[in-house]
Design a protein around this motif. Structure first.
Motif, PDB file in Angstrom:
ATOM      1  N   PHE A  30       0.960  -1.290  -0.162  1.00  0.00           N
ATOM      2  CA  PHE A  30      -0.074  -0.152   0.099  1.00  0.00           C
ATOM      3  C   PHE A  30       0.702   1.313  -0.037  1.00  0.00           C
ATOM      4  O   PHE A  30       2.349   1.268   0.192  1.00  0.00           O
ATOM      5  N   GLN A  96       1.879  -5.001   3.297  1.00  0.00           N
ATOM      6  CA  GLN A  96       0.809  -5.269   4.287  1.00  0.00           C
ATOM      7  C   GLN A  96       1.174  -6.562   5.087  1.00  0.00           C
ATOM      8  O   GLN A  96       1.921  -7.266   4.529  1.00  0.00           O
ATOM      9  N   TYR A 144      -6.508  -0.303   3.824  1.00  0.00           N
ATOM     10  CA  TYR A 144      -5.473   0.503   3.411  1.00  0.00           C
ATOM     11  C   TYR A 144      -5.863   1.741   2.366  1.00  0.00           C
ATOM     12  O   TYR A 144      -5.157   2.174   1.624  1.00  0.00           O
ATOM     13  N   LEU A 149      -5.882   5.827   5.932  1.00  0.00           N
ATOM     14  CA  LEU A 149      -4.584   5.845   6.387  1.00  0.00           C
ATOM     15  C   LEU A 149      -4.323   7.416   6.992  1.00  0.00           C
ATOM     16  O   LEU A 149      -3.800   7.395   8.154  1.00  0.00           O
ATOM     17  N   HIS A 156      -1.442   2.570  11.759  1.00  0.00           N
ATOM     18  CA  HIS A 156      -1.406   0.922  11.175  1.00  0.00           C
ATOM     19  C   HIS A 156      -0.042   0.573  11.423  1.00  0.00           C
ATOM     20  O   HIS A 156       0.231  -0.700  11.249  1.00  0.00           O
TER      21      HIS A 156
END
Length: 249
Positions: A30, A96, A144, A149, A156
């Motif tokens: 991401f 991720q 994501y 975010l 995260h």
């Protein structure tokens, strides 16, 4: 450092694809944007695959990017990667990670929350409240997503965020003797009426429909927050914050 000047460069096209959920899922990566989020990502350096920076911005001198590849791009390329009105000109491609949480004692379970601002705020609030893990169920916006975010402000990279089946998770938590508290307007107790414990999970749901009835049927107890004014309800992220901090006592 590498330099890219053409917006048609294959690398640029690949970065732009990361603005879509399909490509994020396919690649397992991401894109984060902005100085704060990139700096938070670098604190977990094994998650950062590449830094992208505009030739108008540059890396802050205090940053230690180690051996992370850095690519300098034109302002045109940089702007094409952003969905904000005022791009800061810096990005990071990150991995991720689906972390295992065998020793977790506190959880936030999220059922079908669709607004990215709400989801990001809830993740950030869980982080601030010292929750061990967040489990995001089916029907929720992608964790994501760029707006998620930004709203989470780096959380995260601070705690495990797991995408999973909430029915299975509730069963697992019951097997560990961890109480699961749902949120509901009917058949529920005022949140101040329960006794807090060291281990617990809070289950919150969709902005319009709340938690699904099937999930509520599996909880230890269901809670509500009294409304003292004329508003019909609280925003789900605000309600989550109230309940997480109460349960943390």
């Amino acid at each position: 450092m590498k330099h890219i000047e053409s917006i048609q460069n294959p690398k640029v096209k690949q970065w732009k694809k990361l603005l879509t959920k399909k490509e994020r899922d396919k690649s397992g990566t991401f894109l984060v944007e902005g100085f704060h989020l990139v700096e938070e990502a670098l604190k977990q350096s094994d998650r950062v695959m590449e830094i992208i920076v505009s030739d108008k911005s540059g890396l802050p001198p205090r940053w230690d990017s180690g051996e992370t590849p850095v690519t300098i791009v034109t302002e045109e390329i940089s702007n094409s990667l952003s969905d904000t009105e005022a791009p800061q000109g810096i990005y990071a491609v990150c991995r991720q990670v689906q972390l295992e949480v065998p020793d977790a004692k506190t959880y936030l379970l999220i059922d079908a929350v669709q607004d990215p601002g709400n989801l990001g705020t809830m993740i950030r609030t869980a982080d601030a409240a010292g929750i061990d893990a967040v489990v995001v169920g089916k029907g929720s916006v992608d964790v994501y997503n760029s707006k998620v975010l930004r709203s989470a402000q780096g959380s995260h990279f601070h705690l495990p965020i797991i995408r999973g089946d909430l029915h299975e998770w509730i069963e697992k938590l019951h097997e560990k003797n961890i109480s699961v508290y749902g949120t509901a307007l009917e058949g529920a107790s005022a949140y101040t009426d329960i006794s807090t414990a060291e281990s617990y999970a809070l289950l919150v749901g969709n902005e319009g429909n709340g938690v699904s009835k099937e999930l509520l049927a599996k909880t230890t107890a269901n809670l509500y927050i009294p409304i003292y004014g004329k508003s019909e309800s609280l925003n789900v992220a605000v309600a989550t914050g109230i309940l997480l901090y109460f349960l943390k006592k």
